[in-house]
Motif scaffolding. Structure first.
Motif, PDB file in Angstrom:
ATOM      1  N   LEU A   7       9.320  82.163  -4.402  1.00 15.32           N
ATOM      2  CA  LEU A   7      10.154  82.530  -3.257  1.00 15.32           C
ATOM      3  C   LEU A   7       9.290  82.701  -2.010  1.00 15.32           C
ATOM      4  O   LEU A   7       9.613  82.179  -0.941  1.00 15.32           O
ATOM      5  N   GLU A  11      17.879  82.762   5.029  1.00 10.77           N
ATOM      6  CA  GLU A  11      17.465  81.820   3.990  1.00 10.77           C
ATOM      7  C   GLU A  11      17.195  82.570   2.687  1.00 10.77           C
ATOM      8  O   GLU A  11      17.592  82.120   1.611  1.00 10.77           O
ATOM      9  N   SER A  49       8.169  79.299  -0.682  1.00 15.51           N
ATOM     10  CA  SER A  49       9.210  78.512  -0.001  1.00 15.51           C
ATOM     11  C   SER A  49       9.573  79.159   1.332  1.00 15.51           C
ATOM     12  O   SER A  49       9.840  78.464   2.310  1.00 15.51           O
ATOM     13  N   GLU A  59      20.549  80.870  -6.313  1.00 14.54           N
ATOM     14  CA  GLU A  59      19.813  81.105  -7.555  1.00 14.54           C
ATOM     15  C   GLU A  59      20.736  81.741  -8.602  1.00 14.54           C
ATOM     16  O   GLU A  59      20.731  81.336  -9.769  1.00 14.54           O
ATOM     17  N   ILE A  83      19.129  81.867  -0.755  1.00 14.81           N
ATOM     18  CA  ILE A  83      18.450  81.535  -2.006  1.00 14.81           C
ATOM     19  C   ILE A  83      18.915  82.476  -3.117  1.00 14.81           C
ATOM     20  O   ILE A  83      19.131  82.056  -4.254  1.00 14.81           O
TER      21      ILE A  83
END
Lengths: 142, 105
Positions: free
Chosen positions: A100, B64, A103, B72, B68
């Protein structure tokens, strides 16, 4: 004296109620965004997702954002003796998960790369104006 | 086009953060007032307690991060439900992935 205290208490209660309703509105808006993200992601995986599950994920994410992320970001910024949260604070809040963090870091670099370009654009426009003025100046010369 | 549909509105996330930060700033102020009453020193603390705010890019990055989190959760649950041969993500699938998901964020 007591009356003043009562008034104060009432005001505080009103304030709390107000922030509560504000947070309800935010929670609903957050849920709407979550629904579209989650459904798109489920579709990408060739799956259907039932509505209560999306609502559940949304509440989880909201709690994560409001109770953890916001506090973490504030604390990290304070630790760096700043009043403004920067991108590095966000990356730091994802430090437990290396993938994480990587990214997010690459996205951070992307955002940084975008910035100077827009500055260049801003610089370019006055140049064009200069050209325009010079050409205007040149016309009487011809 | 797809990006626009599938991320959070930065203004929304900023509003949520602001709400939390104002609440915490108020709390701190209240504690300070209590402290000031106790020891009778407390001038100029209001400046120290000025509220936290955020950089626009930091907010985008948080959007973001949250996106995610959602994707996820859905992806992991989808994997489980696929393994079970279901075509719809149900509560049990989410339950299975929840512990590790919460550890990962």
């Amino acid at each position: 004296m007591e009356k003043a205290m009562d008034v104060e208490m009432e005001r505080e209660e009103e304030e709390e109620e107000e922030t509560e309703s504000v947070s309800d509105v935010l929670r609903d808006r957050f849920r709407l965004s979550t629904v579209s993200i989650a459904e798109a992601e489920a579709k990408r995986n060739g799956m259907e997702i039932s509505e209560p599950i999306v609502a559940c994920i949304s509440d989880l994410a909201f709690k994560y954002a409001a109770e953890q992320l916001a506090k973490d970001l504030e604390l990290f910024a304070q630790h760096a003796s700043r009043k403004i949260v920067k991108m590095e604070d966000v990356i730091l809040s994802a430090h437990r998960n290396e993938h994480l963090a990587t990214s997010l870091r690459s996205l951070c670099d992307d955002l940084k790369a975008k910035e100077p370009q827009s500055e260049r654009k801003r610089k370019k426009t006055p140049r064009k104006e200069n050209k325009a003025t010079t050409s205007v100046v040149h016309i009487p010369d011809n | 086009m797809e990006d626009e549909n599938n991320t959070f509105d930065p203004d929304l996330i900023h509003a949520i953060f602001k709400l939390v930060w104002t609440r915490r700033a108020l709390e701190r102020e209240r504690n300070d007032v209590a402290d000031a009453l106790d020891c009778e020193v407390g001038a100029g603390t209001s400046k120290k307690n000025r509220q936290t705010s955020a950089n626009g890019k930091a907010i985008k990055l948080s959007c973001e991060l949250l996106r995610i989190f959602i994707t996820e959760a859905v992806q992991r649950a989808a994997t489980i439900s696929e393994a079970e041969g279901a075509s719809k993500i149900e509560a049990t699938h989410l339950e299975r992935i929840l512990p590790q998901l919460l550890l990962d964020f």
